[in-house]
Design a protein around this motif. Structure first.
Motif, short mmCIF file in Angstrom:
data_model
loop_
_atom_site.label_atom_id
_atom_site.label_comp_id
_atom_site.label_asym_id
_atom_site.label_seq_id
_atom_site.Cartn_x
_atom_site.Cartn_y
_atom_site.Cartn_z
N VAL A 50 3.95 17.22 -5.06
CA VAL A 50 3.19 17.52 -6.28
C VAL A 50 3.90 18.62 -7.08
CG1 VAL A 50 0.98 18.37 -7.17
CG2 VAL A 50 1.01 16.74 -5.26
N GLU A 71 -2.10 19.27 -11.73
CA GLU A 71 -2.00 18.88 -10.33
C GLU A 71 -2.95 17.73 -9.99
OE1 GLU A 71 -2.50 22.05 -7.39
OE2 GLU A 71 -3.10 20.56 -5.89
N GLN A 123 0.80 -1.22 0.00
CA GLN A 123 0.00 0.00 0.00
C GLN A 123 0.84 1.28 0.00
OE1 GLN A 123 -3.70 -0.02 0.41
NE2 GLN A 123 -3.18 -2.02 -0.39
N LEU A 136 -0.60 9.47 -7.77
CA LEU A 136 0.21 9.13 -6.59
C LEU A 136 -0.55 8.24 -5.61
CD1 LEU A 136 2.12 12.44 -5.71
CD2 LEU A 136 3.12 10.28 -6.46
N GLU A 137 -1.64 7.69 -6.09
CA GLU A 137 -2.51 6.87 -5.23
C GLU A 137 -1.75 5.75 -4.51
OE1 GLU A 137 -5.23 4.55 -7.45
OE2 GLU A 137 -6.60 4.28 -5.77
N THR A 142 -1.87 17.81 7.09
CA THR A 142 -2.35 16.56 6.49
C THR A 142 -2.61 15.51 7.56
OG1 THR A 142 -1.22 17.11 4.44
CG2 THR A 142 -1.85 14.81 4.72
N HIS A 196 2.65 21.95 6.25
CA HIS A 196 1.95 21.07 5.30
C HIS A 196 1.75 19.67 5.90
CE1 HIS A 196 3.98 23.51 1.82
NE2 HIS A 196 2.91 24.12 2.27
N GLY A 197 2.82 19.14 6.47
CA GLY A 197 2.74 17.79 7.02
C GLY A 197 1.78 17.70 8.19
N ILE A 202 2.38 6.55 -0.11
CA ILE A 202 2.01 7.32 1.08
C ILE A 202 3.23 8.08 1.58
CG2 ILE A 202 1.16 7.21 3.46
CD1 ILE A 202 -0.22 4.59 2.76
N CYS A 203 3.02 9.36 1.87
CA CYS A 203 4.04 10.16 2.56
C CYS A 203 3.39 10.66 3.84
CB CYS A 203 4.47 11.34 1.70
SG CYS A 203 5.50 12.52 2.61
N ARG A 204 4.11 10.57 4.96
CA ARG A 204 3.53 11.02 6.23
C ARG A 204 4.08 12.39 6.64
NH1 ARG A 204 -1.25 10.20 8.81
NH2 ARG A 204 -1.08 9.15 10.82
N GLY A 217 2.82 16.24 3.56
CA GLY A 217 1.47 16.66 3.20
C GLY A 217 1.25 16.69 1.69
N TYR A 218 2.19 16.12 0.94
CA TYR A 218 2.13 15.98 -0.53
C TYR A 218 2.31 17.29 -1.28
CZ TYR A 218 0.20 11.47 0.89
OH TYR A 218 0.00 10.25 1.50
N ARG A 264 -4.04 10.26 1.36
CA ARG A 264 -3.18 10.17 0.17
C ARG A 264 -3.23 11.49 -0.59
NH1 ARG A 264 -1.86 4.61 -0.99
NH2 ARG A 264 -2.70 3.41 0.73
N ALA A 265 -2.41 11.58 -1.62
CA ALA A 265 -2.23 12.88 -2.29
C ALA A 265 -3.56 13.46 -2.79
CB ALA A 265 -1.25 12.73 -3.44
N ALA A 266 -4.45 12.60 -3.30
CA ALA A 266 -5.69 13.12 -3.87
C ALA A 266 -6.72 13.50 -2.80
CB ALA A 266 -6.29 12.08 -4.82
N ARG A 295 -1.87 14.14 -8.41
CA ARG A 295 -2.39 13.66 -7.11
C ARG A 295 -3.07 12.29 -7.26
NH1 ARG A 295 -2.31 16.99 -2.68
NH2 ARG A 295 -1.60 19.11 -3.09
N GLU A 296 -3.85 12.14 -8.32
CA GLU A 296 -4.52 10.84 -8.51
C GLU A 296 -3.52 9.74 -8.82
OE1 GLU A 296 -7.52 11.72 -11.39
OE2 GLU A 296 -8.87 12.58 -9.88
#
Lengths: 162, 780
Positions: free
Chosen positions: A145, A124, A44, A131-132, B682, B678-679, A135-137, A140-141, B714-716, A128-129
């Protein structure tokens, strides 16, 4: 134990491993390429993304034996000497990483996104889609992006989609 | 100010190794002859261990040992500890049960470790762990903290009758009750702060190496504070004496609080490495992370707020039940008390607060500090309540906030804190502008034409961070000091090494800390090396958490740097034959004021080390150390505004815009500060909309035990953020820093939920606001 042979980052390598050995463990443990990370048990998180024959693959979902005879590229294979790949440079330029653990997978996924969907119309929402699977914690992406869009512009010669 | 100076968007020095795959996390470190540990974990939430039969496992290929809690106890090793003493309102100390590294008699949550298998390879250890036969007698379990206190509930620790750990009061109960008698309006709310799992993407790991020749140990570990780990492991667990134990926190893949603690796996690997005479490596699988990394939040709260006829807050009463899980960890007791109750005043001027927190054991994993730690819970409660009060009293929610804001500083709250600075009107003003609040009605109308419900929610917050000062936290029950240490070594060739007790696990210290040195000594950040995370290199430190690395860690470096500058001035004055008082430092040069005489720091440091021509009484060398212990906490604040669109047919919520305006005091590197925000946002949005740790209420099985069940943002799922700053300088530390690491996770959850309430018109929305919950709220 069976022997597998593959090209990793342009170098022919071979090694013995159990049938159940995953590609990620072969890379990390047999080859010492520890840039590819394991973040989950369920495919995942995407920290283990590498390219196999030019396509992004989660190396925790593939057996090393399945990659026998393939061309594999890992994060260690992107830079040419001191010259960073544009995606690597963009991640630094846009602060697209913090702890760095998901970063190799993000960069490999980012290159794959640009390879498949890149060009002047990459926006954008699409990034974002796409990158489904990662996961980055930390970030915040937001900056990931931005980095991928900027690298897209540089890789495809397109205008940066700000 | 140079290109690498303070306030500049300097790109990170540390990035190169991360983007090229050359970083070294614990699991990447290779040592010869390493063995692998796999833990046998309880499938039950509560059970007695009748017997463990390891004979089949021991006979399997590659297996060196199977060790149990009995073996651990026989070696007389100690319990893991809680680091903060809390007393109940009746004066009795909190009731703490033992926290063994391997359960010997009973298991207290699913995932509790009962044995460890050490084998040549991970696969061999895993195969053998499946063959360890544990005979359990299943016991009744209790998961719900309210039920845990009911008569007849299963008892988890004999030391804590009725599973009750403490009932902790803060504030003046009589005065608050009296204020309520005069109230024109009383607003009541019941909220649940959902339980979270931190989920740093790097799983926890440990690599323990026993050196027989030196009788010493090295532990490479996913830790946020190596020195505190060494202290706990030596002084309390007793696995090795402090001077024979080196703890290294190498590159660490995110912590967010979950890697502050000393965990059982670390003590067991250290102990086992001596037992088997080989290095022992353990790396968690993600499901182990879900089962055993400290969980967070998990409050059930009833609160009431009293207003006078002019809509001023005159009283606030809070009753919170905090689920602590099966064992107490280092911050288990302080998170729901001093990090929560003391922030219930928020940005508001209220004279009367009374809060009681009851902490309860349950058969779930430990609950402890995670990004924000107590302050998100306080902010969520307060900002849901203020928004509800505005609706009930029919007043504008911005005006209600403004009317009650604290207007002057310093401000003493009724719950301990003395806020040093802030400008809350400026924050909300800027947020209204950036969020285009005026345009909201038109946007709502436009959304309606598309069949969507649009809403906007506010949240204001203040947090106490920069965790310190030692005297204050000591008086509140802390078991350690809360200072930070630093050493600045100017080398003979003019480059600099800085040793810091702070630990970097993604925050960018190697760059920000270097910026301070670069700015002051007139060199590039590439000429500064930040050394951290190794107890053999840095003498002592308290690590990184609670947004303390800037306000405390960086100020320690500043203090050491001042000593370096003072000595350099003496040497420069001597070399240039000037009076010491005439030496000024500008742009990294030591100048004789009013003349063209100057020396670079490099020239002075070379002179310091050649030592051929030093002033009388001055020792050679140019390195200085400092311990910095601040006089107060720091108080970052902010206003967060979330705008959502809800699809009434599906309950799906989209965040269409998120605006965060924060006051972090002075900012060293805006790029890095924005990244921290940002982090945090989220993670906070994750709490509000996606994340929730769920146990089966009867069996205590963890139902959200993987990324397939626990919904990570997730990003979206999140937007690009609009950020702003409104700055008041922190007066309590020399650099004027407040800290920025946790703000996003504190301010965002209530703004998201308030936005969904605004959109749907229903305040029956709980976190996480899943589409199903939102749909049900809309359709009753």
């Amino acid at each position: 134990m069976p022997k597998v042979t593959m090209s990793v980052n342009g170098r022919q390598v071979s090694g013995e491993c159990e049938d159940r050995t995953l590609l990620v463990h072969f890379l990390r443990e047999n080859l010492g390429l520890t840039g590819t990370h394991v973040g989950c048990d369920t495919s995942q998180c995407g920290a283990c993304v590498v390219h196999v024959d030019g396509l992004a693959v989660k190396s925790c979902t593939m057996l090393a034996a399945q990659a026998d005879g393939s061309n594999v590229t890992t994060i260690e294979g992107l830079a040419k000497g001191d010259e960073l790949h544009p995606m690597q440079a963009a991640f630094r330029e846009h602060h697209g990483l913090q702890c760095g653990f998901c970063t190799p997978g993000m960069i490999m996924a980012g290159i794959d996104i640009v390879n498949r969907k890149g060009g002047p119309n990459l926006d954008e929402k699409t990034v974002r889609e796409e990158l489904e699977g990662n996961i980055c914690r930390c970030t915040g992406y937001h900056n990931i992006v931005k980095a991928i869009l900027d690298a897209n512009a540089k890789m495809s010669g397109a205008q940066a989609a700000e | 100010m140079g290109a690498d100076g303070l306030g500049q968007r300097v790109l990170r020095k540390e990035d190169r190794r991360f983007i090229t795959g050359k970083s070294r996390y614990t699991d990447d470190i290779a040592v010869a002859r390493a063995t692998h540990a796999v833990f046998v974990r309880s499938p039950y939430a509560h059970a007695r261990i009748r017997n463990i039969d390891a004979s089949e496992a021991l006979a399997m290929p590659g297996v060196h040992a199977v060790l149990t809690g009995k073996d651990f106890a026989e070696d007389k090793l100690g319990s893991l500890i809680c680091g903060w003493m809390i007393h109940s309102k009746d004066g009795t100390p909190m009731k703490v049960g033992a926290h063994p590294s391997i359960a010997a008699d009973t298991v207290k949550h699913v995932g509790d470790q009962v044995a460890v298998v050490i084998a040549d390879t991970r696969e061999q250890a895993r195969d053998a762990a499946e063959k360890v036969a544990v005979d359990y007698e299943e016991l009744p379990a209790v998961i719900d903290p309210v039920k845990a206190m009911e008569p007849g509930a299963p008892q988890i620790h004999p030391e804590a009758p009725n599973n009750h750990i403490f009932t902790w009061p803060i504030g003046d109960e009589a005065a608050t009750d009296a204020a309520f008698k005069d109230a024109a309006h009383v607003v009541k709310i019941d909220v649940v702060n959902n339980r979270l799992i931190p989920n740093a993407i790097e799983p926890r790991a440990a690599l323990a190496v026993y050196d027989e020749a030196e009788e010493s140990y090295t532990l490479y570990n996913t830790t946020q504070n190596p020195h505190v780990a060494r202290l706990v492991l030596s002084a309390f667990v007793g696995v090795a004496p402090e001077h024979k134990l080196r703890v290294v926190g190498p590159d660490v893949g995110g912590g967010f609080g979950s890697k502050i603690y000393v965990y059982p796996e670390e003590t067991v690997c250290l102990w086992a490495s001596k037992k088997v005479g080989r290095p022992v490596r353990w790396t968690a699988e993600r499901t182990e992370s879900f089962l055993t990394d400290a969980h967070a939040r998990d409050h059930v709260t009833h609160a009431e707020m009293a207003f006078d006829a002019d809509h001023r807050i005159i009283g606030f009463k809070v009753n919170t039940i905090a689920n602590i899980g099966a064992y107490m960890q280092i911050f288990s007791s302080v998170t729901p008390t001093y990090l929560y109750g003391t922030l219930l005043s928020g940005q508001y001027d209220m004279k009367n607060i009374y809060c009681e927190v009851t902490a309860v054991y349950t058969n779930t994993n430990c609950v402890d500090a995670y990004r924000g730690a107590g302050r998100p819970e306080a902010t969520y409660l307060l900002e849901r309540l203020i928004e509800k009060a505005a609706r009930e009293m029919g007043v504008d929610r911005v005006e209600l906030r403004r009317k009650n804001f604290i207007k002057s500083f310093p401000h003493q709250t009724p719950v301990i804190m003395n806020y040093d600075s802030g400008d809350f009107d400026a924050l909300i003003e800027k947020a209204l502008e950036l969020a285009d609040y005026k345009g909201l009605p038109a946007r709502k109308e436009e959304a309606k034409t598309r069949g969507k419900l649009r809403g906007l929610g506010f949240s204001t917050y203040i947090e106490a961070c920069g965790l310190a000062p030692s005297a204050a936290v000591g008086s509140l029950g802390a078991g350690v000091g809360q200072w930070e240490s630093a050493e600045v070594r100017v080398n003979p060739t003019g480059n600099v090494e800085v040793l810091t007790g702070s630990h970097s696990h993604g925050q960018g210290h190697e760059t920000v800390f270097a910026q301070l040195i670069a700015d002051r000594l007139g060199i590039g950040v590439e000429n500064v090396q930040i050394v951290h995370g190794d107890t053999d290199k840095v003498q002592f430190g308290m690590g990184t958490y609670g947004s303390r690395s800037g306000p405390v860690g960086l100020n320690a470096i500043h203090k050491a740097l001042e000593k370096v500058e003072a000595k350099a001035k003496k040497i420069a004055a001597h070399l240039m034959e000037a009076a010491e008082d005439d030496i000024v430092i500008e742009g990294g040069k030591l100048k004789v004021a009013g003349t063209d005489k100057e020396l670079s720091f490099g020239e002075v440091s070379l002179a310091a080390y050649t030592a051929h021509n030093l002033p009388q009484g001055i020792e050679p060398g140019l390195k200085e150390g400092a311990f910095y212990d601040p006089i107060n906490f720091t108080f970052p604040s902010g206003c967060h505004v979330c705008e959502v669109e809800v699809d009434p047919d599906t309950g799906h919520t989209e965040i269409v815009k998120f605006t965060a305006v924060d006051d972090f005091g002075n900012i060293m590197n805006p790029m890095i500060v924005e990244g921290q925000v940002h982090g945090g946002l989220t993670q906070g949005i994750g709490q509000a909309m996606f994340e929730g740790c769920i146990y089966d209420k009867e069996t205590g099985q963890l139902l959200t035990g993987s990324y397939m069940d626990y919904c990570m943002p997730r990003a979206a799922d999140v937007p690009s953020y609009t950020l702003g700053h409104s700055t008041t300088v922190c007066p309590s530390n020399p650099l004027g820093l407040k800290g920025c690491g946790e703000a996003g996770a504190i301010g965002s959850p209530p703004s998201v939920i308030n936005a969904i309430i605004d959109a749907t018109g229903s305040d029956n929305i709980a976190m996480p606001a899943t589409p199903e919950r939102v749909w049900r709220a809309i359709h009753g």
